[in-house]
Design a protein around this motif. Structure first.
Motif, PDB file in Angstrom:
ATOM      1  N   ALA A 122      50.160  31.374  50.577  1.00 37.39           N
ATOM      2  CA  ALA A 122      51.278  31.092  49.668  1.00 37.39           C
ATOM      3  C   ALA A 122      50.944  29.909  48.753  1.00 37.39           C
ATOM      4  O   ALA A 122      51.491  28.821  48.876  1.00 37.39           O
ATOM      5  N   VAL A 123      50.025  30.146  47.816  1.00 37.20           N
ATOM      6  CA  VAL A 123      49.647  29.147  46.811  1.00 37.20           C
ATOM      7  C   VAL A 123      49.683  29.819  45.438  1.00 37.20           C
ATOM      8  O   VAL A 123      49.484  31.026  45.329  1.00 37.20           O
ATOM      9  N   PRO A 124      49.918  29.040  44.356  1.00 38.73           N
ATOM     10  CA  PRO A 124      50.099  29.646  43.034  1.00 38.73           C
ATOM     11  C   PRO A 124      48.826  30.179  42.371  1.00 38.73           C
ATOM     12  O   PRO A 124      48.907  30.949  41.429  1.00 38.73           O
ATOM     13  N   ALA A 125      47.663  29.772  42.840  1.00 37.30           N
ATOM     14  CA  ALA A 125      46.406  30.286  42.288  1.00 37.30           C
ATOM     15  C   ALA A 125      45.405  30.417  43.430  1.00 37.30           C
ATOM     16  O   ALA A 125      45.196  29.464  44.180  1.00 37.30           O
ATOM     17  N   GLN A 126      44.837  31.598  43.573  1.00 40.24           N
ATOM     18  CA  GLN A 126      43.859  31.812  44.643  1.00 40.24           C
ATOM     19  C   GLN A 126      42.900  32.927  44.268  1.00 40.24           C
ATOM     20  O   GLN A 126      43.235  33.818  43.505  1.00 40.24           O
ATOM     21  N   THR A 127      41.700  32.803  44.810  1.00 42.14           N
ATOM     22  CA  THR A 127      40.679  33.823  44.659  1.00 42.14           C
ATOM     23  C   THR A 127      40.149  34.146  46.038  1.00 42.14           C
ATOM     24  O   THR A 127      39.845  33.242  46.812  1.00 42.14           O
ATOM     25  N   LEU A 128      40.087  35.429  46.354  1.00 44.77           N
ATOM     26  CA  LEU A 128      39.551  35.816  47.642  1.00 44.77           C
ATOM     27  C   LEU A 128      38.604  36.978  47.465  1.00 44.77           C
ATOM     28  O   LEU A 128      38.703  37.751  46.513  1.00 44.77           O
ATOM     29  N   LYS A 129      37.636  37.049  48.359  1.00 45.11           N
ATOM     30  CA  LYS A 129      36.681  38.151  48.373  1.00 45.11           C
ATOM     31  C   LYS A 129      36.863  38.925  49.666  1.00 45.11           C
ATOM     32  O   LYS A 129      36.897  38.338  50.735  1.00 45.11           O
ATOM     33  N   GLY A 175      33.416  49.533  51.651  1.00 46.46           N
ATOM     34  CA  GLY A 175      32.014  49.292  51.369  1.00 46.46           C
ATOM     35  C   GLY A 175      31.733  48.575  50.062  1.00 46.46           C
ATOM     36  O   GLY A 175      30.588  48.490  49.633  1.00 46.46           O
ATOM     37  N   THR A 176      32.761  48.063  49.409  1.00 49.15           N
ATOM     38  CA  THR A 176      32.609  47.369  48.135  1.00 49.15           C
ATOM     39  C   THR A 176      33.157  45.953  48.272  1.00 49.15           C
ATOM     40  O   THR A 176      34.258  45.763  48.793  1.00 49.15           O
ATOM     41  N   LEU A 177      32.400  44.966  47.787  1.00 49.45           N
ATOM     42  CA  LEU A 177      32.886  43.592  47.778  1.00 49.45           C
ATOM     43  C   LEU A 177      33.810  43.422  46.578  1.00 49.45           C
ATOM     44  O   LEU A 177      33.385  43.554  45.429  1.00 49.45           O
ATOM     45  N   ILE A 178      35.075  43.169  46.855  1.00 44.89           N
ATOM     46  CA  ILE A 178      36.088  43.054  45.814  1.00 44.89           C
ATOM     47  C   ILE A 178      36.587  41.612  45.777  1.00 44.89           C
ATOM     48  O   ILE A 178      36.942  41.045  46.808  1.00 44.89           O
ATOM     49  N   TYR A 202      50.128  37.467  38.416  1.00 45.42           N
ATOM     50  CA  TYR A 202      49.130  38.302  37.754  1.00 45.42           C
ATOM     51  C   TYR A 202      47.861  38.369  38.596  1.00 45.42           C
ATOM     52  O   TYR A 202      47.508  37.404  39.265  1.00 45.42           O
ATOM     53  N   ALA A 203      47.182  39.519  38.523  1.00 48.28           N
ATOM     54  CA  ALA A 203      45.972  39.744  39.320  1.00 48.28           C
ATOM     55  C   ALA A 203      44.802  40.149  38.439  1.00 48.28           C
ATOM     56  O   ALA A 203      44.969  40.860  37.442  1.00 48.28           O
ATOM     57  N   ASP A 204      43.612  39.681  38.838  1.00 44.26           N
ATOM     58  CA  ASP A 204      42.341  40.127  38.271  1.00 44.26           C
ATOM     59  C   ASP A 204      41.548  40.754  39.408  1.00 44.26           C
ATOM     60  O   ASP A 204      41.612  40.279  40.546  1.00 44.26           O
ATOM     61  N   PHE A 205      40.786  41.794  39.102  1.00 41.84           N
ATOM     62  CA  PHE A 205      39.967  42.473  40.101  1.00 41.84           C
ATOM     63  C   PHE A 205      38.526  42.568  39.613  1.00 41.84           C
ATOM     64  O   PHE A 205      38.278  43.019  38.491  1.00 41.84           O
ATOM     65  N   ASP A 206      37.598  42.139  40.470  1.00 39.95           N
ATOM     66  CA  ASP A 206      36.168  42.260  40.222  1.00 39.95           C
ATOM     67  C   ASP A 206      35.572  43.041  41.380  1.00 39.95           C
ATOM     68  O   ASP A 206      36.003  42.892  42.518  1.00 39.95           O
ATOM     69  N   ALA A 207      34.571  43.860  41.092  1.00 40.62           N
ATOM     70  CA  ALA A 207      33.828  44.556  42.135  1.00 40.62           C
ATOM     71  C   ALA A 207      32.351  44.325  41.881  1.00 40.62           C
ATOM     72  O   ALA A 207      31.874  44.536  40.757  1.00 40.62           O
ATOM     73  N   ASN A 208      31.661  43.857  42.908  1.00 38.42           N
ATOM     74  CA  ASN A 208      30.236  43.573  42.792  1.00 38.42           C
ATOM     75  C   ASN A 208      29.933  42.706  41.562  1.00 38.42           C
ATOM     76  O   ASN A 208      29.050  43.012  40.767  1.00 38.42           O
ATOM     77  N   GLY A 215      36.817  52.034  38.637  1.00 39.14           N
ATOM     78  CA  GLY A 215      35.658  51.682  39.436  1.00 39.14           C
ATOM     79  C   GLY A 215      35.945  51.022  40.765  1.00 39.14           C
ATOM     80  O   GLY A 215      35.012  50.673  41.487  1.00 39.14           O
ATOM     81  N   LEU A 216      37.208  50.839  41.121  1.00 35.53           N
ATOM     82  CA  LEU A 216      37.549  50.306  42.432  1.00 35.53           C
ATOM     83  C   LEU A 216      37.658  51.460  43.427  1.00 35.53           C
ATOM     84  O   LEU A 216      38.039  52.576  43.050  1.00 35.53           O
ATOM     85  N   PRO A 217      37.335  51.227  44.704  1.00 31.11           N
ATOM     86  CA  PRO A 217      37.330  52.307  45.687  1.00 31.11           C
ATOM     87  C   PRO A 217      38.712  52.710  46.202  1.00 31.11           C
ATOM     88  O   PRO A 217      38.820  53.528  47.103  1.00 31.11           O
ATOM     89  N   GLY A 218      39.751  52.133  45.660  1.00 25.80           N
ATOM     90  CA  GLY A 218      41.107  52.439  46.085  1.00 25.80           C
ATOM     91  C   GLY A 218      42.099  51.676  45.226  1.00 25.80           C
ATOM     92  O   GLY A 218      41.733  51.110  44.193  1.00 25.80           O
ATOM     93  N   ASP A 219      43.351  51.639  45.654  1.00 21.98           N
ATOM     94  CA  ASP A 219      44.404  51.002  44.863  1.00 21.98           C
ATOM     95  C   ASP A 219      45.125  49.941  45.688  1.00 21.98           C
ATOM     96  O   ASP A 219      45.051  49.933  46.917  1.00 21.98           O
ATOM     97  N   PHE A 220      45.845  49.069  45.011  1.00 25.56           N
ATOM     98  CA  PHE A 220      46.562  47.961  45.631  1.00 25.56           C
ATOM     99  C   PHE A 220      48.014  47.982  45.182  1.00 25.56           C
ATOM    100  O   PHE A 220      48.320  48.408  44.066  1.00 25.56           O
ATOM    101  N   LEU A 221      48.882  47.491  46.046  1.00 26.16           N
ATOM    102  CA  LEU A 221      50.266  47.248  45.653  1.00 26.16           C
ATOM    103  C   LEU A 221      50.830  46.100  46.469  1.00 26.16           C
ATOM    104  O   LEU A 221      50.345  45.791  47.554  1.00 26.16           O
ATOM    105  N   PHE A 222      51.838  45.446  45.905  1.00 25.17           N
ATOM    106  CA  PHE A 222      52.577  44.417  46.626  1.00 25.17           C
ATOM    107  C   PHE A 222      53.833  45.051  47.185  1.00 25.17           C
ATOM    108  O   PHE A 222      54.444  45.913  46.547  1.00 25.17           O
ATOM    109  N   ALA A 223      54.225  44.620  48.373  1.00 22.49           N
ATOM    110  CA  ALA A 223      55.443  45.117  49.002  1.00 22.49           C
ATOM    111  C   ALA A 223      56.269  43.930  49.473  1.00 22.49           C
ATOM    112  O   ALA A 223      55.761  43.029  50.141  1.00 22.49           O
TER     113      ALA A 223
END
Length: 123
Positions: free
Chosen positions: A32-39, A44-47, A59-65, A88-96
């Protein structure tokens, strides 16, 4: 653990696939922080996911490899963020929202607002 109401709502959200099996949703751990980046390694894909809270929403940004695939995606409750396998992402994301139907904000990421991942794509 997702509440029964949220599971039912997400089941409705994920309908429309050509098969009758419900895809598994994985929870991506957030803080629960206002800015974060996680891998995270998913399917099988590093996202890399970068989240930023702004006055107009989360807002979200997505990088793969190490390649930026999506940038500045507005995060809304129970709305798929990627929406297209061609990105190019191996699936989809949503917030709930586990306590209602509000759009996510950084103050309750990882507790009230969960980021869920659905591997694969349906046609």
């Amino acid at each position: 653990m997702l509440s029964a109401t949220l599971q039912q709502s997400l089941s409705t959200t994920t309908q429309g696939s050509t098969n009758n099996t419900s895809p598994s949703l994985l929870t991506v751990p957030l803080t629960a922080v206002p800015a974060q980046t996680l891998k995270v390694s998913l399917s099988g894909t590093l996202i890399q996911i970068t989240l930023r809270q702004r006055s107009t929403g989360l807002y979200a940004d997505f990088d793969a490899n190490s390649t930026r695939l999506l940038s500045g995606v507005l995060c809304q409750d129970r709305t798929w963020l990627v929406r297209d396998a061609a990105i190019g992402l191996p699936g989809d994301f949503l917030f709930a929202d586990t306590q209602g139907q509000q759009d996510p904000d950084a103050t309750a990421l990882g507790s009230r607002f969960l980021l869920l991942y659905r591997p694969g794509w349906t046609s």
